[in-house]
Design a protein around this motif. Structure first.
Motif, PDB file in Angstrom:
ATOM      1  N   VAL A  72      -4.793 -19.860  -6.079  1.00 27.78           N
ATOM      2  CA  VAL A  72      -4.236 -18.936  -5.095  1.00 27.78           C
ATOM      3  C   VAL A  72      -5.411 -18.288  -4.378  1.00 27.78           C
ATOM      4  O   VAL A  72      -6.385 -17.868  -5.016  1.00 27.78           O
ATOM      5  CB  VAL A  72      -3.355 -17.853  -5.749  1.00 27.78           C
ATOM      6  CG1 VAL A  72      -2.781 -16.926  -4.683  1.00 27.78           C
ATOM      7  CG2 VAL A  72      -2.233 -18.486  -6.559  1.00 27.78           C
ATOM      8  N   CYS A  73      -5.308 -18.194  -3.042  1.00 24.84           N
ATOM      9  CA  CYS A  73      -6.435 -17.710  -2.237  1.00 24.84           C
ATOM     10  C   CYS A  73      -6.069 -16.438  -1.484  1.00 24.84           C
ATOM     11  O   CYS A  73      -4.888 -16.099  -1.335  1.00 24.84           O
ATOM     12  CB  CYS A  73      -6.880 -18.795  -1.263  1.00 24.84           C
ATOM     13  SG  CYS A  73      -7.428 -20.302  -2.106  1.00 24.84           S
ATOM     14  N   GLY A  74      -7.101 -15.765  -1.006  1.00 30.48           N
ATOM     15  CA  GLY A  74      -6.910 -14.473  -0.368  1.00 30.48           C
ATOM     16  C   GLY A  74      -6.056 -14.507   0.878  1.00 30.48           C
ATOM     17  O   GLY A  74      -5.427 -13.502   1.230  1.00 30.48           O
ATOM     18  N   ASP A  75      -6.026 -15.658   1.562  1.00 29.49           N
ATOM     19  CA  ASP A  75      -5.213 -15.765   2.774  1.00 29.49           C
ATOM     20  C   ASP A  75      -3.770 -16.162   2.468  1.00 29.49           C
ATOM     21  O   ASP A  75      -2.991 -16.427   3.387  1.00 29.49           O
ATOM     22  CB  ASP A  75      -5.839 -16.761   3.759  1.00 29.49           C
ATOM     23  CG  ASP A  75      -6.050 -18.146   3.165  1.00 29.49           C
ATOM     24  OD1 ASP A  75      -6.057 -18.279   1.922  1.00 29.49           O
ATOM     25  OD2 ASP A  75      -6.216 -19.104   3.939  1.00 29.49           O
ATOM     26  N   GLU A  76      -3.408 -16.179   1.184  1.00 23.14           N
ATOM     27  CA  GLU A  76      -2.061 -16.590   0.783  1.00 23.14           C
ATOM     28  C   GLU A  76      -1.255 -15.453   0.155  1.00 23.14           C
ATOM     29  O   GLU A  76      -0.160 -15.675  -0.352  1.00 23.14           O
ATOM     30  CB  GLU A  76      -2.167 -17.770  -0.196  1.00 23.14           C
ATOM     31  CG  GLU A  76      -2.811 -18.987   0.450  1.00 23.14           C
ATOM     32  CD  GLU A  76      -3.220 -20.065  -0.535  1.00 23.14           C
ATOM     33  OE1 GLU A  76      -3.553 -21.170  -0.083  1.00 23.14           O
ATOM     34  OE2 GLU A  76      -3.223 -19.795  -1.761  1.00 23.14           O
ATOM     35  N   VAL A  77      -1.814 -14.244   0.183  1.00 21.60           N
ATOM     36  CA  VAL A  77      -1.096 -13.067  -0.321  1.00 21.60           C
ATOM     37  C   VAL A  77      -1.166 -11.967   0.723  1.00 21.60           C
ATOM     38  O   VAL A  77      -2.089 -11.916   1.537  1.00 21.60           O
ATOM     39  CB  VAL A  77      -1.678 -12.562  -1.660  1.00 21.60           C
ATOM     40  CG1 VAL A  77      -1.423 -13.565  -2.769  1.00 21.60           C
ATOM     41  CG2 VAL A  77      -3.164 -12.259  -1.539  1.00 21.60           C
ATOM     42  N   GLU A  78      -0.183 -11.076   0.687  1.00 22.84           N
ATOM     43  CA  GLU A  78      -0.144  -9.995   1.679  1.00 22.84           C
ATOM     44  C   GLU A  78      -1.254  -8.984   1.444  1.00 22.84           C
ATOM     45  O   GLU A  78      -1.900  -8.512   2.385  1.00 22.84           O
ATOM     46  CB  GLU A  78       1.219  -9.303   1.636  1.00 22.84           C
ATOM     47  CG  GLU A  78       1.371  -8.213   2.690  1.00 22.84           C
ATOM     48  CD  GLU A  78       2.755  -7.595   2.709  1.00 22.84           C
ATOM     49  OE1 GLU A  78       2.965  -6.659   3.517  1.00 22.84           O
ATOM     50  OE2 GLU A  78       3.630  -8.033   1.926  1.00 22.84           O
ATOM     51  N   HIS A  79      -1.464  -8.643   0.182  1.00 20.93           N
ATOM     52  CA  HIS A  79      -2.484  -7.649  -0.161  1.00 20.93           C
ATOM     53  C   HIS A  79      -3.477  -8.279  -1.132  1.00 20.93           C
ATOM     54  O   HIS A  79      -3.097  -8.735  -2.210  1.00 20.93           O
ATOM     55  CB  HIS A  79      -1.853  -6.414  -0.803  1.00 20.93           C
ATOM     56  CG  HIS A  79      -0.810  -5.752   0.050  1.00 20.93           C
ATOM     57  ND1 HIS A  79      -1.120  -5.098   1.217  1.00 20.93           N
ATOM     58  CD2 HIS A  79       0.532  -5.670  -0.098  1.00 20.93           C
ATOM     59  CE1 HIS A  79      -0.009  -4.619   1.762  1.00 20.93           C
ATOM     60  NE2 HIS A  79       1.007  -4.960   0.995  1.00 20.93           N
ATOM     61  N   GLY A  80      -4.750  -8.305  -0.746  1.00 17.38           N
ATOM     62  CA  GLY A  80      -5.772  -8.888  -1.604  1.00 17.38           C
ATOM     63  C   GLY A  80      -6.286  -7.908  -2.637  1.00 17.38           C
ATOM     64  O   GLY A  80      -5.827  -6.766  -2.740  1.00 17.38           O
ATOM     65  N   ILE A 109      -2.486 -11.164  -5.947  1.00 18.61           N
ATOM     66  CA  ILE A 109      -3.032 -12.509  -6.136  1.00 18.61           C
ATOM     67  C   ILE A 109      -2.891 -12.970  -7.584  1.00 18.61           C
ATOM     68  O   ILE A 109      -2.602 -14.143  -7.852  1.00 18.61           O
ATOM     69  CB  ILE A 109      -4.498 -12.578  -5.655  1.00 18.61           C
ATOM     70  CG1 ILE A 109      -4.931 -14.039  -5.481  1.00 18.61           C
ATOM     71  CG2 ILE A 109      -5.436 -11.810  -6.582  1.00 18.61           C
ATOM     72  CD1 ILE A 109      -6.216 -14.184  -4.680  1.00 18.61           C
ATOM     73  N   TYR A 110      -3.044 -12.040  -8.521  1.00 19.23           N
ATOM     74  CA  TYR A 110      -2.908 -12.425  -9.925  1.00 19.23           C
ATOM     75  C   TYR A 110      -1.445 -12.587 -10.321  1.00 19.23           C
ATOM     76  O   TYR A 110      -1.108 -13.463 -11.125  1.00 19.23           O
ATOM     77  CB  TYR A 110      -3.638 -11.423 -10.818  1.00 19.23           C
ATOM     78  CG  TYR A 110      -5.126 -11.668 -10.792  1.00 19.23           C
ATOM     79  CD1 TYR A 110      -5.640 -12.892 -11.194  1.00 19.23           C
ATOM     80  CD2 TYR A 110      -6.012 -10.713 -10.323  1.00 19.23           C
ATOM     81  CE1 TYR A 110      -6.998 -13.159 -11.144  1.00 19.23           C
ATOM     82  CE2 TYR A 110      -7.378 -10.967 -10.272  1.00 19.23           C
ATOM     83  CZ  TYR A 110      -7.859 -12.194 -10.685  1.00 19.23           C
ATOM     84  OH  TYR A 110      -9.207 -12.460 -10.625  1.00 19.23           O
ATOM     85  N   GLN A 111      -0.580 -11.775  -9.745  1.00 16.61           N
ATOM     86  CA  GLN A 111       0.841 -11.950 -10.008  1.00 16.61           C
ATOM     87  C   GLN A 111       1.324 -13.297  -9.471  1.00 16.61           C
ATOM     88  O   GLN A 111       2.080 -14.015 -10.136  1.00 16.61           O
ATOM     89  CB  GLN A 111       1.640 -10.815  -9.366  1.00 16.61           C
ATOM     90  CG  GLN A 111       3.136 -10.873  -9.671  1.00 16.61           C
ATOM     91  CD  GLN A 111       3.442 -10.745 -11.143  1.00 16.61           C
ATOM     92  OE1 GLN A 111       3.169  -9.711 -11.751  1.00 16.61           O
ATOM     93  NE2 GLN A 111       3.993 -11.806 -11.750  1.00 16.61           N
ATOM     94  N   LYS A 112       0.855 -13.659  -8.273  1.00 18.91           N
ATOM     95  CA  LYS A 112       1.261 -14.941  -7.687  1.00 18.91           C
ATOM     96  C   LYS A 112       0.728 -16.112  -8.507  1.00 18.91           C
ATOM     97  O   LYS A 112       1.429 -17.118  -8.698  1.00 18.91           O
ATOM     98  CB  LYS A 112       0.765 -15.045  -6.245  1.00 18.91           C
ATOM     99  CG  LYS A 112       1.229 -16.316  -5.540  1.00 18.91           C
ATOM    100  CD  LYS A 112       0.944 -16.283  -4.052  1.00 18.91           C
ATOM    101  CE  LYS A 112       1.471 -17.547  -3.372  1.00 18.91           C
ATOM    102  NZ  LYS A 112       1.310 -17.503  -1.898  1.00 18.91           N
ATOM    103  N   MET A 138       2.944 -18.928 -10.324  1.00 23.50           N
ATOM    104  CA  MET A 138       2.718 -20.340 -10.042  1.00 23.50           C
ATOM    105  C   MET A 138       2.661 -21.162 -11.334  1.00 23.50           C
ATOM    106  O   MET A 138       3.153 -22.293 -11.397  1.00 23.50           O
ATOM    107  CB  MET A 138       1.409 -20.509  -9.258  1.00 23.50           C
ATOM    108  CG  MET A 138       1.039 -21.937  -8.930  1.00 23.50           C
ATOM    109  SD  MET A 138      -0.551 -22.036  -8.071  1.00 23.50           S
ATOM    110  CE  MET A 138      -0.104 -21.367  -6.468  1.00 23.50           C
ATOM    111  N   LEU A 139       2.072 -20.560 -12.364  1.00 20.77           N
ATOM    112  CA  LEU A 139       1.958 -21.250 -13.651  1.00 20.77           C
ATOM    113  C   LEU A 139       3.204 -21.084 -14.514  1.00 20.77           C
ATOM    114  O   LEU A 139       3.304 -21.702 -15.579  1.00 20.77           O
ATOM    115  CB  LEU A 139       0.737 -20.718 -14.413  1.00 20.77           C
ATOM    116  CG  LEU A 139      -0.630 -20.983 -13.779  1.00 20.77           C
ATOM    117  CD1 LEU A 139      -1.733 -20.362 -14.628  1.00 20.77           C
ATOM    118  CD2 LEU A 139      -0.880 -22.472 -13.598  1.00 20.77           C
TER     119      LEU A 139
END
Length: 216
Positions: A133-141, A147-150, A154-155
């Motif tokens: 998961v990358c920084g441009d794929e979440v609303e708040h970095g 990013i960690y929740q996403k 994903m897993l």
């Protein structure tokens, strides 16, 4: 029990933070400015858009952010082509342990996906990580927990059963806010009292994470 490990990339998997700092210091001189250690610590681990805002706050609203970023990236890649992109100590050892013990893993990086893939390729790690998961794929970095929740979603793992491995203050704040267990592997900065309260362990390299996992 830890069911998944979520890796930061820069400063954890690859020795890129030093290259970033050197490149930023070199690039900024072209614009008649200097970058302080405090600024570098403040922006380390944050996503691209937040970094752009930080540049304007630091150097003024008319600062040519995109031109600076192009100069910065050009210097980074020139150095990588010349010297390579070293992998951090313990990466392969820890990945092997996770594979043997059926613990899932993913990368959660503030870099945008294109840059992250190029950096992993340069370090010969691109084929190691199936999930990212990358920084441009979440609303708040980072330092927000998104990013960690996403990555946990994903897993297919509850965030409370994940371990975040980070080196930056912003990344540790993100992992802690998400509700994950957190291990800091210091790279360019050592933990402050605030950061220690957010971490379960502080270890010197990824190989030493192995002995910690069974304690959760």
């Amino acid at each position: 029990m830890i069911e998944a490990v979520l890796f930061d990339m820069d400063g954890i998997l690859i020795d890129s933070e030093r290259e970033y700092d050197k490149a930023m210091r070199e690039a900024i001189t072209r614009y008649g400015h200097m970058i302080t250690d405090e600024f570098l610590i403040r922006v380390r681990g944050i996503p691209v858009e937040a970094f752009k805002k930080s540049l304007k706050l630091e150097f003024g609203r008319d600062f040519p952010v995109e031109k600076f970023r192009n100069d910065f990236k050009s210097i980074v890649w020139q150095n990588i082509r010349q010297y390579g992109m070293p992998v951090k100590n313990g990466v392969y050892q820890l990945i092997q342990y996770l594979e043997v013990n059926n613990i899932r893993y993913a990368v959660a990086t503030s870099n945008d996906r294109a840059m992250a893939l190029e950096l992993l390729e340069a370090a010969d790690l691109r084929g190691v990580f199936e999930y990212m998961v990358c920084g441009d794929e979440v609303e708040h970095g980072k330092p927000f927990p998104d990013i960690y929740q996403k990555a946990a979603d994903m897993l297919g793992v509850n965030i409370k059963h994940t371990l975040v491995i980070e080196d930056s203050y912003n990344g540790i704040r993100a992992g802690h806010a998400a509700g994950a267990s957190v291990i800091m592997v210091p790279d360019l900065v050592q933990p402050t009292d605030e950061i220690r309260q957010m971490t379960d362990y502080v270890v010197s390299d990824l190989g030493k994470v192995i002995s910690c996992i069974s304690n959760f």
